[in-house]
Every structure is written in structure tokens, then in C-alpha cells.
Design an enzyme around this catalytic site. Structure first.
Site, PDB file in Angstrom:
ATOM      1  N   LYS A  15       9.290  54.568  -0.568  1.00 60.69           N
ATOM      2  CA  LYS A  15       9.563  53.169  -0.209  1.00 60.69           C
ATOM      3  C   LYS A  15      10.134  52.369  -1.374  1.00 60.69           C
ATOM      4  CE  LYS A  15       5.923  50.577   0.621  1.00 60.69           C
ATOM      5  NZ  LYS A  15       5.190  51.815   0.337  1.00 60.69           N
ATOM      6  N   LYS A  37       6.747  41.730  -3.792  1.00 59.22           N
ATOM      7  CA  LYS A  37       5.686  42.714  -3.564  1.00 59.22           C
ATOM      8  C   LYS A  37       4.403  41.926  -3.286  1.00 59.22           C
ATOM      9  CE  LYS A  37       4.033  47.031  -3.822  1.00 59.22           C
ATOM     10  NZ  LYS A  37       4.546  48.181  -3.064  1.00 59.22           N
ATOM     11  N   THR A  41      -1.550  47.800  -5.918  1.00 65.39           N
ATOM     12  CA  THR A  41      -2.877  48.343  -6.188  1.00 65.39           C
ATOM     13  C   THR A  41      -2.787  49.537  -7.129  1.00 65.39           C
ATOM     14  OG1 THR A  41      -2.868  49.888  -4.318  1.00 65.39           O
ATOM     15  CG2 THR A  41      -3.618  47.642  -3.879  1.00 65.39           C
ATOM     16  N   GLU A 109       8.596  44.411  -0.005  1.00 62.47           N
ATOM     17  CA  GLU A 109       8.116  45.793   0.031  1.00 62.47           C
ATOM     18  C   GLU A 109       6.620  45.825   0.286  1.00 62.47           C
ATOM     19  OE1 GLU A 109       7.307  49.691  -2.697  1.00 62.47           O
ATOM     20  OE2 GLU A 109       8.644  48.164  -3.512  1.00 62.47           O
ATOM     21  N   GLY A 112       1.887  51.000   1.270  1.00 62.91           N
ATOM     22  CA  GLY A 112       1.553  52.055   2.213  1.00 62.91           C
ATOM     23  C   GLY A 112       2.217  51.814   3.554  1.00 62.91           C
ATOM     24  N   GLY A 170      13.107  58.594   2.728  1.00 63.88           N
ATOM     25  CA  GLY A 170      12.901  58.099   1.371  1.00 63.88           C
ATOM     26  C   GLY A 170      13.143  59.099   0.273  1.00 63.88           C
ATOM     27  N   ALA A 201      16.094  63.192  -3.354  1.00 61.72           N
ATOM     28  CA  ALA A 201      14.892  63.322  -4.181  1.00 61.72           C
ATOM     29  C   ALA A 201      15.304  63.341  -5.646  1.00 61.72           C
ATOM     30  CB  ALA A 201      14.160  64.607  -3.824  1.00 61.72           C
ATOM     31  N   GLY A 202      14.535  62.693  -6.477  1.00 64.22           N
ATOM     32  CA  GLY A 202      14.852  62.643  -7.892  1.00 64.22           C
ATOM     33  C   GLY A 202      15.746  61.489  -8.293  1.00 64.22           C
TER      34      GLY A 202
END
Length: 240
Positions: A15, A37, A41, A109, A112, A170, A201-202
């Protein structure tokens, strides 16, 4: 499109990377971007959070974090654990509306999934999205198990009167397995919304200049990118 709410189908689905990618393309296009945001957490004061990652990757964006809790729990549980104030949909709506007055695009954003609780009253990101009348972008995992989580997220969003504008994978693996390849065709069906991207990814580990190119390749023209869902789906189908 001046305000988007981004939710994941769970934790760790990419995300923050997708939020950064959308922000990076908007900045590259000369737009004034803010990222909000509501709650962070699992981090102590002074530690780098999601908004810091987004700033590093996207460039000059305005960021705002409303609450921070040191324990890696839901915002409600993390606030209760330390006796700290919770964040409410009204707090989110107020901050987002204020940022909207001076920016061309505001990205909110979540934490979770869509129904992770913000406070004891049961408020969630879904309530904030509804209060703002903002479009919802669902960020999903690529692999096994993602279809159920995506369908549940979309069903809840629709039941609560939210509009799911699209879905973004994502983190698209360099060597996708059969489940991931098959899910490319099924995810838009589960979401009831178009596939608007698949971020490599990455990509978040790249330098900002490289990251914006990954963002361009991984996001659709709707965000200012070059991702073609039809070509992507055909290529995935050819590998199954």
C-alpha cells in the site's frame, strides 16, 4: 480526481509503495501533492514511518501523520495499550479537507485493511472515505488467497456506499507463480473494478529517479502512467 483513499486488502500488500508511486507521478506532472496518514502503528517517536518513505520516493510532497502509536497493533488497540488518544473520521476529514484547499491531489493511506478499527466506537477508514466522498483504490497482493480478501474488501466498500475506482497489485513478483498469473484475470472480477496497475516488487528499494520510472511502468494512464492492463493480462495468460 483531487482526493483518493488507498486501502489494502491486508497488511504488507504494498500500500505505501503504491501511494508513493501515485504521488511520484503526480509530482512529476507538476501537481501539488499531499499525503495523509491517519494513524501509524509500530513505531516510536522519531522513527521513520510510511510518510517518510513516501517523501523519499516521491519527492516534494506535503505529508501529515495524525497519530502515532509504538505498538504494532490496530490503531484502536495500540491507543488503548498506551492510553493515547484515538483518531476519528472527523479528524481525518478535517485534515484532508484542509490539505485539499492548497493541493491538487490528496492521498489518504489507511492502516492495514478497510475495516481496521480506529477507535472504540468502531470507526474505520471506510467511515473516513464515506465522509469525504473520496474514490477508493484497493491495493491487493498478487498470490494465493488474494481473491477472497479482495472480494470481501470490495463487498464491504459497496455496502457502505463507497466507490471503488480501481485495483492495483502492490507487489508484482519478478518470477510470478501460477496463482499470481491466474489472479491477474480474476482480481478485477473480485474487486468489481478495473486493474489500474501492478507495481514491480523491489521498486521501493530503488533510488527516486528509478522509482518514478517503475511507477510510470506500473500504473495506468489514469494516474499518469503507461501500464496497459490488457497487455499485462494477455502476457500473464500466455504464461499459465
Amino acid at each position: 480526481m483531487t482526493m483518493l483513499v488507498l486501502t489494502g486488502t491486508g497488511t504488507g500488500v504494498g500500500k505505501t509503495a503504491v501511494t508513493a508511486a501515485i504521488a511520484a507521478l503526480a509530482v512529476a506532472g507538476g501537481r501539488r501533492v499531499a499525503v495523509l496518514k491517519p494513524a501509524q502503528t509500530g513505531l516510536a517517536p522519531g522513527e521513520q514511518g510510511d510518510v517518510d518513505v513516501i517523501s523519499r520516493l516521491a519527492g516534494p510532497v506535503t505529508t501529515r501523520e495524525l497519530r502515532r502509536y509504538p505498538d504494532r497493533l490496530s490503531p484502536e488497540a495500540a491507543a488503548r495499550q498506551r492510553g493515547l488518544p484515538t483518531v476519528s473520521p472527523a479528524d481525518v476529514a478535517s485534515a484532508a479537507t484542509e490539505l485539499d484547499e492548497t493541493h491538487d491531489l490528496v492521498l489518504i493511506e489507511g492502516v492495514g485493511g478497510l475495516l481496521v478499527r480506529f477507535g472504540p466506537d468502531g470507526s474505520t477508514l471506510a467511515d473516513s472515505a464515506w465522509a469525504l466522498g473520496a474514490l477508493l483504490i484497493v491495493v491487493a497482493d498478487a498470490g494465493l488467497g488474494t481473491l477472497n480478501a479482495t472480494a470481501l474488501t470490495a463487498e464491504v466498500a459497496n455496502a457502505r456506499g463507497l466507490h471503488v475506482a480501481g485495483l492495483v497489485i502492490g507487489s508484482w513478483p519478478e518470477e510470478p507463480d501460477l496463482a499470481s498469473l491466474s489472479n491477474v484475470a480474476d482480481l478485477p472480477v473480485a474487486a468489481g473494478a478495473p486493474l489500474l496497475g501492478a507495481l514491480a516488487a523491489g521498486a521501493p528499494g530503488r533510488a527516486p529517479a528509478e522509482f518514478v520510472e517503475h511507477a510510470r511502468a506500473g500504473l495506468s494512464p489514469w494516474f499518469g502512467g503507461e501500464f496497459d492492463p490488457d497487455s499485462f493480462q494477455k502476457a500473464a495468460a500466455a504464461r499459465t
